[in-house]
Scaffold this active site. Sequence first.
Site, short mmCIF file in Angstrom:
data_model
loop_
_atom_site.label_atom_id
_atom_site.label_comp_id
_atom_site.label_asym_id
_atom_site.label_seq_id
_atom_site.Cartn_x
_atom_site.Cartn_y
_atom_site.Cartn_z
CD GLU A 17 -13.51 -4.49 -31.75
OE1 GLU A 17 -12.90 -5.23 -32.79
OE2 GLU A 17 -14.07 -3.24 -32.15
CB SER A 153 -14.30 -8.22 -32.14
OG SER A 153 -13.07 -7.92 -32.42
CE1 TYR A 223 -9.80 -11.67 -33.04
CE2 TYR A 223 -11.99 -11.23 -32.22
CZ TYR A 223 -11.00 -10.80 -32.84
OH TYR A 223 -11.16 -9.75 -33.87
NE ARG A 262 -11.66 -9.12 -42.22
CZ ARG A 262 -11.93 -8.96 -40.68
NH1 ARG A 262 -10.71 -8.70 -39.96
NH2 ARG A 262 -13.00 -8.64 -40.17
CG ASP A 264 -15.57 -9.21 -42.78
OD1 ASP A 264 -14.75 -9.74 -43.10
OD2 ASP A 264 -15.93 -8.59 -41.63
CD GLU A 277 -18.53 -5.99 -40.00
OE1 GLU A 277 -17.82 -5.64 -38.92
OE2 GLU A 277 -19.78 -6.35 -39.69
CG ASN A 279 -13.11 -5.30 -40.54
OD1 ASN A 279 -13.52 -5.14 -39.25
ND2 ASN A 279 -13.73 -6.07 -41.24
N GLY A 283 -7.59 -7.21 -38.10
CA GLY A 283 -7.14 -7.97 -36.96
C GLY A 283 -5.68 -8.69 -37.55
#
Length: 315
Positions: A17, A153, A223, A262, A264, A277, A279, A283
């Site tokens: 990443e 990602s 992205y 963050r 999800d 999951e 983070n 990002g």
Amino acid sequence: MSDLGHVLVLAGGLSYEREVSLRSGRRVSEVLRAAGVDVETRDTDASLVPSILADPPDAVFVTLHGGAGEDGAIRSVLELLDVPYVGAGPDACRVAYDKPTAKVVIRSVGLHTPESVTLPKETFHDLGATAVLGRIVERLGLPLFVKPARGGSALGASFVRTAEELPAAMVGCFAYGDTALIERYVEGVEVSVSVVDLGDGPVALPAVEIVPDEGVYDYAARYTAGRTEFFAPARLTPAAAAACAEAAVTAHTALGLRDISRTDLIVDADGVPHFLEVNVAPGMTETSLLPMSAEAAGRDLGELCRTLLQNATNR
């Protein structure tokens, strides 16, 4: 001007990443400079530790994704150097970064998370792929979602509609990690909920709804501008939105995270969020979800990042 002194933004690294991390680092550096902060951006190479020892920053903002950026390693080094940084400590990162372990913690506090099987590459080969995968399909049903137990990602992740697609999905997953997490797919609305703690405890920002144009939120959809439609705040009922916010804050707290995270989620037809999951270094690119959440909440991203750095120095 900020009362912060010299601030270091770490970006790059050697994970898969890396490119995303460089983009996150550029964005954080830009918004901090706009907020009046003296910022230096550095990669993680052999010159980093001597540089910090020679000119210690007042605080560090870690925008490293995957690998050392989220598994606690770089944070352990920063603690050895007595440098304050934004984000969770090493131990919490190690737990959160390993998806199967994080799911165990999440279940223990009563949150929903899809039923799953964790399968190391060695077991996959030693016990015979056909027999093992057949049993997984019998146990979890179809469709499935396969992803590396570590990483982000959506690299190495695959949506599996039929049993025939599962072997290729496993091979693709093992290209990015030695352990696969195979989850029962939950039908519903995909959302991401950012959590920030600006000094008064963790608070959820508005959920962002994710609608990829090809149905799967993979690396390209994440992205590439225009590949995914986002709704911030998400198009949820008030009850479902509140449940998502509560789930994200609960996950943040249960996993021992700090400052920023963050989570999800998939929201099913009954409005119940299912944890996928978390983070620990979300990002921060132009198409990333935390900046969208901040904007939806009416928060300036630069001011938010500056406050997080100031709180880190105060610790």
